[in-house]
Design a protein around this motif. Structure first.
Motif, PDB file in Angstrom:
ATOM      1  N   ASP A  68      -2.348  50.550   5.051  1.00 48.36           N
ATOM      2  CA  ASP A  68      -2.477  49.812   6.316  1.00 48.36           C
ATOM      3  C   ASP A  68      -2.291  50.744   7.512  1.00 48.36           C
ATOM      4  N   TYR A  79      -7.508  47.838  14.148  1.00 45.43           N
ATOM      5  CA  TYR A  79      -6.633  47.545  13.027  1.00 45.43           C
ATOM      6  C   TYR A  79      -5.171  47.807  13.363  1.00 45.43           C
ATOM      7  N   VAL A  83      -0.670  46.182  11.758  1.00 47.24           N
ATOM      8  CA  VAL A  83       0.544  46.754  11.173  1.00 47.24           C
ATOM      9  C   VAL A  83       1.758  46.105  11.833  1.00 47.24           C
ATOM     10  N   GLN A  88       0.108  40.904   8.095  1.00 48.86           N
ATOM     11  CA  GLN A  88       0.485  41.962   7.157  1.00 48.86           C
ATOM     12  C   GLN A  88       1.644  41.501   6.279  1.00 48.86           C
TER      13      GLN A  88
END
Length: 191
Positions: A68, A79, A83, A88
């Protein structure tokens, strides 16, 4: 010479398992169809092979986090916000549940048992992550109809999830069994 399975110099099995899991997760960096991912398979694999339940739970989760972070670095803002997000955390929770399913494979790693666990993991992953999307995404009304919308929205991606979980499971389980059959030190240890 007696092969002591607790000798740290011979404890290569867990390192090989961890390396295989990390490499599988890093394959997420390669171009792939949506939801074509090793995540469910690495959970199954870790649960099935690590002697230590703590390692079985920790290594797949850490490998997913590493991939990740790498995806966040490569894709930047696209993206990077993922995190540490609720999304997540839900995926990491689903990874833990896949590992728990993998515990059932510890004493029976036949092709049928692994394929059945892969299908069960895909279904569980779908149910868990889409329920998480329902809870976290304001576009879904917090009603039974909204929950249904979240699950319907995920249906197009299930095919790739199932194909990838079956493929990665075959690669990980089969690859490790091949390594064990050709490496006496791996055959002699509990990993």
């Amino acid at each position: 010479m007696n092969m002591n399975t607790t000798n740290p110099r011979l404890a290569v099995g867990p390192l090989i398992l961890a390396a295989m899991i990390v490499l599988a997760c890093l394959s997420r960096l390669l171009p792939h169809p949506p939801n074509f991912s090793p995540i469910a398979a690495v959970g199954l694999f870790g649960g099935a092979f690590f002697a230590s339940r703590n390692s079985a739970l920790l290594v797949p989760v850490l490998a997913v986090v590493i991939s990740d972070v790498a995806l966040g670095y490569i894709n930047g803002g696209l993206y990077g916000d993922y995190v540490g997000s609720t999304g997540q955390l839900i995926v990491l929770g689903a990874t833990v549940l896949c590992t728990v399913i993998g515990f059932a494979l510890r004493n029976r790693k036949s092709s049928v048992a692994v394929a059945t666990a892969a299908v069960a993991s895909t279904a569980m992953f779908f149910l868990t992550t889409n329920f998480g999307a329902f809870l976290a995404d304001p576009q879904y009304p917090k009603t039974v109809a909204g929950l249904g919308m979240a699950y319907v929205a995920g249906i197009p991606f299930v095919k790739w999830s199932l194909i990838s979980t079956l493929m990665y499971s075959a690669f990980l389980f089969g690859g490790f069994q091949l390594l064990r059959s050709g490496t006496p030190a791996l055959r002699a240890q509990t990993v």
